[in-house]
Enzyme design. Structure first.
Site, mmCIF file in Angstrom:
data_model
loop_
_atom_site.group_PDB
_atom_site.id
_atom_site.type_symbol
_atom_site.label_atom_id
_atom_site.label_comp_id
_atom_site.label_asym_id
_atom_site.label_seq_id
_atom_site.Cartn_x
_atom_site.Cartn_y
_atom_site.Cartn_z
ATOM 1 N N ASP A 40 1.450 3.826 17.331
ATOM 2 C CA ASP A 40 0.279 4.136 16.505
ATOM 3 C C ASP A 40 -0.592 5.171 17.232
ATOM 4 O OD1 ASP A 40 -1.293 2.443 14.019
ATOM 5 O OD2 ASP A 40 -2.489 3.804 15.248
ATOM 6 N N ILE A 41 -1.078 6.150 16.477
ATOM 7 C CA ILE A 41 -1.858 7.246 17.063
ATOM 8 C C ILE A 41 -3.250 6.775 17.506
ATOM 9 C CG2 ILE A 41 -2.982 8.132 14.950
ATOM 10 C CD1 ILE A 41 -2.019 10.955 15.829
ATOM 11 N N ASN B 63 -1.280 -4.497 6.068
ATOM 12 C CA ASN B 63 -2.453 -4.410 5.211
ATOM 13 C C ASN B 63 -1.995 -4.008 3.813
ATOM 14 O OD1 ASN B 63 -4.231 -5.033 7.334
ATOM 15 N ND2 ASN B 63 -4.191 -2.902 8.040
ATOM 16 N N GLY C 272 -7.818 -2.853 4.292
ATOM 17 C CA GLY C 272 -7.711 -1.990 5.464
ATOM 18 C C GLY C 272 -6.560 -1.012 5.427
ATOM 19 N N GLN C 273 -5.805 -0.968 4.316
ATOM 20 C CA GLN C 273 -4.678 -0.024 4.259
ATOM 21 C C GLN C 273 -5.208 1.385 4.056
ATOM 22 O OE1 GLN C 273 -1.661 -0.861 1.270
ATOM 23 N NE2 GLN C 273 -0.286 0.700 2.090
ATOM 24 N N HIS D 225 3.967 -0.293 5.971
ATOM 25 C CA HIS D 225 4.177 -0.322 7.416
ATOM 26 C C HIS D 225 3.717 -1.653 7.973
ATOM 27 C CE1 HIS D 225 0.230 1.403 6.495
ATOM 28 N NE2 HIS D 225 -0.229 0.773 7.575
ATOM 29 N N HIS E 285 2.238 -3.289 11.414
ATOM 30 C CA HIS E 285 1.692 -3.089 12.750
ATOM 31 C C HIS E 285 2.280 -4.149 13.678
ATOM 32 C CE1 HIS E 285 -1.866 -0.603 11.429
ATOM 33 N NE2 HIS E 285 -1.626 -1.235 10.301
HETATM 34 P P1 AMP Z 1 -3.275 0.985 7.880
HETATM 35 O O1 AMP Z 1 -4.757 1.105 8.121
HETATM 36 O O2 AMP Z 1 -2.774 -0.429 7.860
HETATM 37 O O3 AMP Z 1 -2.856 1.775 6.646
HETATM 38 O O4 AMP Z 1 -2.569 1.626 9.130
HETATM 39 C C1 AMP Z 1 -2.268 2.984 9.241
HETATM 40 C C2 AMP Z 1 -2.064 3.265 10.698
HETATM 41 O O5 AMP Z 1 -1.424 4.498 10.830
HETATM 42 C C3 AMP Z 1 -3.354 3.321 11.506
HETATM 43 O O6 AMP Z 1 -3.331 2.330 12.532
HETATM 44 C C4 AMP Z 1 -3.353 4.739 12.059
HETATM 45 O O7 AMP Z 1 -3.896 4.823 13.373
HETATM 46 C C5 AMP Z 1 -1.879 5.085 12.015
HETATM 47 N N1 AMP Z 1 -1.570 6.512 11.950
HETATM 48 C C6 AMP Z 1 -2.146 7.427 11.126
HETATM 49 N N2 AMP Z 1 -1.589 8.633 11.330
HETATM 50 C C7 AMP Z 1 -0.642 8.475 12.298
HETATM 51 C C8 AMP Z 1 0.268 9.348 12.946
HETATM 52 N N3 AMP Z 1 0.329 10.666 12.647
HETATM 53 N N4 AMP Z 1 1.084 8.846 13.896
HETATM 54 C C9 AMP Z 1 1.012 7.541 14.223
HETATM 55 N N5 AMP Z 1 0.183 6.653 13.636
HETATM 56 C C10 AMP Z 1 -0.640 7.115 12.693
#
Ligand code: AMP
Ligand code: ZN
Length: 113
Positions: A31-32, A86, A92-93, A99, A101
């Site tokens: 995760d970024i 989420n 929180g999505q 995906h 986590h």
């Molecule tokens: P959610 O809030 O459950 O939709 O989670 C989306 C996740 O994607 C968040 O934890 C972000 O930090 C992660 N994310 C967004 N862009 C990227 C990316 N380019 N590479 C890796 N993780 C990312």
């Protein structure tokens, strides 16, 4: 594949990610914006908006996703880990490609808030 989907772009290689694992159905990457010392995502290569959009035909993929998520957690040193999906913006999505986590490496409290 969905044209404007961030995670589909990662699958296609149009956006780079720090990949941990890949097979014909799944991709895992860090995760970024990590919320724990170890925090990665496991996604299906098939575009599904989120858990609420799954069909029975996806059951096998999601079973593999959960199993591989826990296995990859153990491989990364977090046998004790939290697996989270989420479902919807109010939950929180923020990325609408399903995906999971996988978080660990610190004590995780419950409920998450
Ligand atoms: P959610 O809030 O459950 O939709 O989670 C989306 C996740 O994607 C968040 O934890 C972000 O930090 C992660 N994310 C967004 N862009 C990227 C990316 N380019 N590479 C890796 N993780 C990312
Ligand atoms: Zn997608």
């Amino acid at each position: 594949m969905s044209e404007d989907c961030l995670f589909c772009k990662i699958i296609k290689g149009e956006i780079t990610a720090q990949k941990i694992y890949e097979d014909d159905q799944l991709l895992a990457f860090w995760d970024i914006s990590p919320q724990a010392p170890k925090h990665f995502l496991v996604i299906p290569k098939k575009h599904v908006n989120g858990p609420g959009d799954l069909s029975a035909a996806d059951d096998g993929i999601i079973g593999a996703l959960v199993r591989r998520g826990a296995e990859l957690g153990a491989e990364q040193g977090i046998t004790d880990c939290r697996l989270v999906m989420n479902n919807g913006a109010a939950a929180g999505q923020t990325v609408f490609h399903l995906h999971m986590h996988v978080l660990g490496g610190r004590t995780l409290t419950w409920p998450p808030g």
